[in-house]
Design a protein around this motif. Structure first.
Motif, mmCIF file in Angstrom:
data_model
loop_
_atom_site.group_PDB
_atom_site.id
_atom_site.type_symbol
_atom_site.label_atom_id
_atom_site.label_comp_id
_atom_site.label_asym_id
_atom_site.label_seq_id
_atom_site.Cartn_x
_atom_site.Cartn_y
_atom_site.Cartn_z
ATOM 1 N N VAL A 137 0.923 -1.319 0.046
ATOM 2 C CA VAL A 137 -0.070 -0.178 0.122
ATOM 3 C C VAL A 137 0.802 1.204 -0.034
ATOM 4 O O VAL A 137 0.651 2.245 -0.733
ATOM 5 N N GLY A 138 1.861 1.275 0.837
ATOM 6 C CA GLY A 138 2.801 2.358 0.668
ATOM 7 C C GLY A 138 3.842 2.554 -0.702
ATOM 8 O O GLY A 138 3.538 3.692 -1.259
ATOM 9 N N ALA A 139 3.909 1.531 -1.315
ATOM 10 C CA ALA A 139 4.459 1.643 -2.719
ATOM 11 C C ALA A 139 3.387 2.217 -3.684
ATOM 12 O O ALA A 139 3.787 3.030 -4.637
ATOM 13 N N LEU A 140 2.140 1.536 -3.485
ATOM 14 C CA LEU A 140 1.063 2.277 -4.285
ATOM 15 C C LEU A 140 0.820 3.701 -4.159
ATOM 16 O O LEU A 140 0.710 4.312 -5.208
ATOM 17 N N TRP A 141 0.875 4.390 -3.042
ATOM 18 C CA TRP A 141 0.688 5.523 -2.590
ATOM 19 C C TRP A 141 1.838 6.378 -3.110
ATOM 20 O O TRP A 141 1.699 7.236 -3.967
ATOM 21 N N CYS A 142 3.110 5.755 -2.981
ATOM 22 C CA CYS A 142 4.219 6.713 -3.773
ATOM 23 C C CYS A 142 4.036 6.684 -5.345
ATOM 24 O O CYS A 142 4.290 7.773 -5.894
ATOM 25 N N VAL A 143 3.738 5.704 -5.955
ATOM 26 C CA VAL A 143 3.544 5.338 -7.364
ATOM 27 C C VAL A 143 2.300 6.530 -7.774
ATOM 28 O O VAL A 143 2.656 7.195 -8.679
ATOM 29 N N VAL A 144 1.381 6.459 -7.007
ATOM 30 C CA VAL A 144 0.128 7.288 -7.452
ATOM 31 C C VAL A 144 0.578 8.736 -7.238
ATOM 32 O O VAL A 144 0.284 9.634 -8.071
ATOM 33 N N PHE A 145 1.183 9.180 -6.238
ATOM 34 C CA PHE A 145 1.655 10.578 -5.753
ATOM 35 C C PHE A 145 2.598 10.947 -6.854
ATOM 36 O O PHE A 145 2.482 12.297 -7.513
ATOM 37 N N LEU A 146 3.455 10.210 -7.347
ATOM 38 C CA LEU A 146 4.606 10.648 -8.190
ATOM 39 C C LEU A 146 3.777 10.900 -9.781
ATOM 40 O O LEU A 146 4.077 11.677 -10.543
ATOM 41 N N TRP A 147 2.893 9.900 -9.967
ATOM 42 C CA TRP A 147 1.952 10.037 -11.264
ATOM 43 C C TRP A 147 1.375 11.266 -11.157
ATOM 44 O O TRP A 147 1.391 12.040 -12.107
ATOM 45 N N PHE A 148 0.521 11.607 -10.302
ATOM 46 C CA PHE A 148 -0.068 12.849 -10.090
ATOM 47 C C PHE A 148 0.796 14.118 -9.985
ATOM 48 O O PHE A 148 0.514 15.076 -11.202
ATOM 49 N N TRP A 149 2.020 13.889 -9.531
ATOM 50 C CA TRP A 149 2.814 15.251 -9.471
ATOM 51 C C TRP A 149 3.560 15.442 -10.894
ATOM 52 O O TRP A 149 3.420 16.575 -11.245
ATOM 53 N N LEU A 150 3.829 14.567 -11.391
ATOM 54 C CA LEU A 150 4.382 14.570 -12.722
ATOM 55 C C LEU A 150 3.698 14.964 -13.750
ATOM 56 O O LEU A 150 3.921 15.919 -14.667
ATOM 57 N N ALA A 151 2.173 14.497 -13.926
ATOM 58 C CA ALA A 151 1.061 14.978 -14.666
ATOM 59 C C ALA A 151 1.006 16.257 -14.361
ATOM 60 O O ALA A 151 0.928 17.022 -15.431
ATOM 61 N N ASN A 152 0.951 16.727 -13.188
ATOM 62 C CA ASN A 152 0.621 18.117 -12.792
ATOM 63 C C ASN A 152 1.572 19.075 -13.253
ATOM 64 O O ASN A 152 1.267 20.110 -13.937
ATOM 65 N N LEU A 153 2.891 18.815 -13.094
ATOM 66 C CA LEU A 153 4.129 19.629 -13.629
ATOM 67 C C LEU A 153 4.121 19.632 -15.111
ATOM 68 O O LEU A 153 4.380 20.548 -15.904
ATOM 69 N N ARG A 154 3.586 18.580 -15.669
ATOM 70 C CA ARG A 154 3.893 18.554 -17.350
ATOM 71 C C ARG A 154 2.587 19.284 -17.682
ATOM 72 O O ARG A 154 2.745 20.108 -18.603
ATOM 73 N N GLU A 155 1.409 19.391 -17.054
ATOM 74 C CA GLU A 155 0.370 20.311 -17.310
ATOM 75 C C GLU A 155 0.870 21.787 -17.204
ATOM 76 O O GLU A 155 0.305 22.767 -17.846
ATOM 77 N N ALA A 156 1.454 21.875 -16.124
ATOM 78 C CA ALA A 156 1.904 23.302 -15.676
ATOM 79 C C ALA A 156 3.002 23.990 -16.600
ATOM 80 O O ALA A 156 3.014 25.051 -16.762
ATOM 81 N N GLY A 157 3.592 23.134 -17.507
ATOM 82 C CA GLY A 157 4.684 23.745 -18.658
ATOM 83 C C GLY A 157 5.872 23.203 -18.313
ATOM 84 O O GLY A 157 6.694 23.882 -18.702
ATOM 85 N N TRP A 158 6.069 21.976 -17.996
ATOM 86 C CA TRP A 158 7.310 21.403 -18.001
ATOM 87 C C TRP A 158 7.470 20.770 -19.284
ATOM 88 O O TRP A 158 8.723 20.874 -19.780
ATOM 89 N N GLY A 159 6.724 19.955 -20.012
ATOM 90 C CA GLY A 159 7.103 19.337 -21.386
ATOM 91 C C GLY A 159 6.907 20.267 -22.458
ATOM 92 O O GLY A 159 6.258 21.279 -22.680
#
Length: 159
Positions: A137-159
């Protein structure tokens, strides 16, 4: 849209939800409220684990909860602001165009959106205890958190 619906919608498409949050305009108060809500949910998620540890150690649970309250409601927000600042610097080095507010909101929203898994983690820690289920469950939380964070950064103008 209520925050609970936004959280659920983030699991289907995090970039669309974050795009909607960005369209509301820069509002540091809203970003801080999102961060504090995520910290509050994480604090509540600690209760089952703290109760278990207090029971097994035959201690009073309230000092442990007080320490957790201090950590999650006062210290963690400062750490999140520093982490958002550092991620903004790293993005700028690699040509990102996100503003400081956008990088903060990306991190804070990812943390709040992943909070249901933090609640599950707390329940597993409290009722099952250490072991494979808690690590999963901890690993799942980490994966989902990183997925959300990277997707948000991409939407904010990273890529």
């Amino acid at each position: 849209m209520p925050v609970t619906r936004d959280i659920a919608a983030s699991y289907r498409g995090p970039r669309a939800v974050f795009r909607r949050l960005l369209a509301m305009g820069d509002n540091e108060g809203r970003a801080l409220a999102i961060l504090m809500a995520g910290c509050a949910v994480t604090f509540v998620a600690q209760w089952p684990r703290l109760s278990r540890e207090a029971h097994l150690a035959e201690q009073d649970v309230y000092p442990m909860m007080g320490g957790s309250l201090l950590a999650w409601m006062f210290i963690a927000p400062l750490i999140f602001y520093v982490l958002a600042f550092l991620s903004g610097l790293i993005l700028r080095v690699f040509g990102g165009k996100a503003s400081g507010f956008e990088t903060r909101l990306a991190l804070f929203w990812a943390f709040l959106a992943a909070s249901p898994l933090m609640l599950l983690n707390g329940l597993v820690a409290g009722f099952i205890g250490p072991g494979g289920a808690l690590m999963l469950v901890g690993a799942l939380w980490c994966v989902v958190f990183l997925w959300f964070w990277l997707a948000n950064l991409r939407e904010a103008g990273w890529g």
